[in-house]
Design a protein around this motif. Structure first.
Motif, PDB file in Angstrom:
ATOM      1  N   ALA A  82       0.835  -1.209   0.000  1.00  0.00           N
ATOM      2  CA  ALA A  82       0.000   0.000   0.000  1.00  0.00           C
ATOM      3  C   ALA A  82       0.865   1.253   0.000  1.00  0.00           C
ATOM      4  O   ALA A  82       0.564   2.224  -0.710  1.00  0.00           O
ATOM      5  CB  ALA A  82      -0.933  -0.007   1.210  1.00  0.00           C
ATOM      6  N   GLN A  83       1.935   1.240   0.775  1.00  0.00           N
ATOM      7  CA  GLN A  83       2.814   2.411   0.856  1.00  0.00           C
ATOM      8  C   GLN A  83       3.502   2.662  -0.478  1.00  0.00           C
ATOM      9  O   GLN A  83       3.624   3.806  -0.921  1.00  0.00           O
ATOM     10  CB  GLN A  83       3.837   2.234   1.981  1.00  0.00           C
ATOM     11  N   SER A  84       3.924   1.595  -1.122  1.00  0.00           N
ATOM     12  CA  SER A  84       4.562   1.726  -2.435  1.00  0.00           C
ATOM     13  C   SER A  84       3.573   2.315  -3.453  1.00  0.00           C
ATOM     14  O   SER A  84       3.924   3.225  -4.209  1.00  0.00           O
ATOM     15  CB  SER A  84       5.065   0.363  -2.895  1.00  0.00           C
ATOM     16  N   ALA A  85       2.353   1.808  -3.452  1.00  0.00           N
ATOM     17  CA  ALA A  85       1.324   2.318  -4.365  1.00  0.00           C
ATOM     18  C   ALA A  85       0.985   3.765  -4.027  1.00  0.00           C
ATOM     19  O   ALA A  85       0.783   4.596  -4.925  1.00  0.00           O
ATOM     20  CB  ALA A  85       0.075   1.437  -4.302  1.00  0.00           C
ATOM     21  N   TRP A  86       0.932   4.074  -2.741  1.00  0.00           N
ATOM     22  CA  TRP A  86       0.615   5.448  -2.323  1.00  0.00           C
ATOM     23  C   TRP A  86       1.691   6.414  -2.808  1.00  0.00           C
ATOM     24  O   TRP A  86       1.378   7.501  -3.300  1.00  0.00           O
ATOM     25  CB  TRP A  86       0.474   5.536  -0.795  1.00  0.00           C
ATOM     26  N   ILE A  87       2.958   6.043  -2.695  1.00  0.00           N
ATOM     27  CA  ILE A  87       4.053   6.911  -3.142  1.00  0.00           C
ATOM     28  C   ILE A  87       3.931   7.181  -4.638  1.00  0.00           C
ATOM     29  O   ILE A  87       4.074   8.326  -5.081  1.00  0.00           O
ATOM     30  CB  ILE A  87       5.431   6.301  -2.793  1.00  0.00           C
ATOM     31  N   GLN A  88       3.652   6.145  -5.410  1.00  0.00           N
ATOM     32  CA  GLN A  88       3.485   6.326  -6.859  1.00  0.00           C
ATOM     33  C   GLN A  88       2.311   7.257  -7.156  1.00  0.00           C
ATOM     34  O   GLN A  88       2.410   8.138  -8.014  1.00  0.00           O
ATOM     35  CB  GLN A  88       3.291   4.985  -7.547  1.00  0.00           C
ATOM     36  N   PHE A  89       1.199   7.053  -6.444  1.00  0.00           N
ATOM     37  CA  PHE A  89       0.030   7.905  -6.648  1.00  0.00           C
ATOM     38  C   PHE A  89       0.347   9.353  -6.267  1.00  0.00           C
ATOM     39  O   PHE A  89       0.047  10.285  -7.016  1.00  0.00           O
ATOM     40  CB  PHE A  89      -1.164   7.412  -5.832  1.00  0.00           C
ATOM     41  N   ARG A  90       0.962   9.539  -5.100  1.00  0.00           N
ATOM     42  CA  ARG A  90       1.291  10.887  -4.626  1.00  0.00           C
ATOM     43  C   ARG A  90       2.161  11.620  -5.633  1.00  0.00           C
ATOM     44  O   ARG A  90       1.880  12.763  -6.007  1.00  0.00           O
ATOM     45  CB  ARG A  90       2.012  10.802  -3.275  1.00  0.00           C
ATOM     46  N   ASP A  91       3.213  10.963  -6.075  1.00  0.00           N
ATOM     47  CA  ASP A  91       4.138  11.596  -7.009  1.00  0.00           C
ATOM     48  C   ASP A  91       3.461  11.938  -8.331  1.00  0.00           C
ATOM     49  O   ASP A  91       3.657  13.039  -8.868  1.00  0.00           O
ATOM     50  CB  ASP A  91       5.354  10.702  -7.238  1.00  0.00           C
ATOM     51  N   ALA A  92       2.637  11.012  -8.858  1.00  0.00           N
ATOM     52  CA  ALA A  92       1.940  11.267 -10.122  1.00  0.00           C
ATOM     53  C   ALA A  92       0.919  12.388  -9.965  1.00  0.00           C
ATOM     54  O   ALA A  92       0.777  13.251 -10.838  1.00  0.00           O
ATOM     55  CB  ALA A  92       1.252   9.993 -10.611  1.00  0.00           C
ATOM     56  N   SER A  93       0.228  12.398  -8.851  1.00  0.00           N
ATOM     57  CA  SER A  93      -0.761  13.439  -8.591  1.00  0.00           C
ATOM     58  C   SER A  93      -0.097  14.809  -8.489  1.00  0.00           C
ATOM     59  O   SER A  93      -0.605  15.801  -9.036  1.00  0.00           O
ATOM     60  CB  SER A  93      -1.521  13.115  -7.299  1.00  0.00           C
ATOM     61  N   CYS A  94       1.028  14.870  -7.826  1.00  0.00           N
ATOM     62  CA  CYS A  94       1.745  16.140  -7.688  1.00  0.00           C
ATOM     63  C   CYS A  94       2.378  16.576  -9.008  1.00  0.00           C
ATOM     64  O   CYS A  94       2.457  17.776  -9.281  1.00  0.00           O
ATOM     65  CB  CYS A  94       2.776  16.051  -6.569  1.00  0.00           C
ATOM     66  N   GLU A  95       2.803  15.630  -9.822  1.00  0.00           N
ATOM     67  CA  GLU A  95       3.284  15.971 -11.166  1.00  0.00           C
ATOM     68  C   GLU A  95       2.157  16.627 -11.960  1.00  0.00           C
ATOM     69  O   GLU A  95       2.373  17.601 -12.673  1.00  0.00           O
ATOM     70  CB  GLU A  95       3.787  14.726 -11.907  1.00  0.00           C
ATOM     71  N   PHE A  96       0.949  16.068 -11.838  1.00  0.00           N
ATOM     72  CA  PHE A  96      -0.194  16.658 -12.531  1.00  0.00           C
ATOM     73  C   PHE A  96      -0.453  18.072 -12.018  1.00  0.00           C
ATOM     74  O   PHE A  96      -0.657  18.997 -12.810  1.00  0.00           O
ATOM     75  CB  PHE A  96      -1.449  15.795 -12.344  1.00  0.00           C
ATOM     76  N   GLU A  97      -0.452  18.245 -10.701  1.00  0.00           N
ATOM     77  CA  GLU A  97      -0.705  19.567 -10.120  1.00  0.00           C
ATOM     78  C   GLU A  97       0.335  20.582 -10.596  1.00  0.00           C
ATOM     79  O   GLU A  97       0.012  21.714 -10.928  1.00  0.00           O
ATOM     80  CB  GLU A  97      -0.703  19.474  -8.593  1.00  0.00           C
TER      81      GLU A  97
END
Length: 134
Positions: A82-97
């Motif tokens: 879950a933590q690994s998936a969360w990091i990927q999501f966080r980084d991709a979301s912030c790249e979008f922002e």
């Protein structure tokens, strides 16, 4: 001609300096002048955003390391995934922002601010897991 000789002499003396010494000195000078409560330039704002995110990330990692040994093997594996998936999501979301400001000098502080905000939210979630009856 004399100015050219002076320029060459000053360049030669500069080239004798270790580049790492010059870089380290400039970092020390920036750190001494950096006041994140009153950042004046975009460079200072970006550096303060970086420091703030790094602080939030250190807190998250510390809490994560406290939580892992308290979990059963099965739950530990699930948290790691879950933590690994969360990091990927966080980084991709912030790249979008950040993409709205692509190419602008504010883009790094937007990205780092997003990382910090999401990291603090995740830290609260992990804190809840740690406080719950595991």
């Amino acid at each position: 001609m004399r100015q050219l000789l002076l320029l060459c002499a000053s360049m030669a003396s500069f080239s004798c300096l270790n580049i790492h010494t010059v870089i380290a000195a400039s970092k020390i000078q920036l750190a001494q002048k950096l006041n994140c409560n009153n950042a004046q330039t975009q460079l200072e704002i970006n550096r303060c955003a970086q420091l703030s995110y790094q602080n939030a990330d250190q807190k998250l990692n510390k809490l994560y390391q406290q939580l892992l040994p308290k979990l059963s093997r099965s739950r530990k594996q699930k948290l790691i995934a879950a933590q690994s998936a969360w990091i990927q999501f966080r980084d991709a979301s912030c790249e979008f922002e950040k993409s709205e400001y692509e190419g602008g000098t504010i883009a790094p502080s937007i990205y780092l601010g997003c990382l910090e905000k999401n990291t603090k939210q995740r830290t609260q979630e992990l804190q809840g897991y740690l406080q719950a009856d595991l």
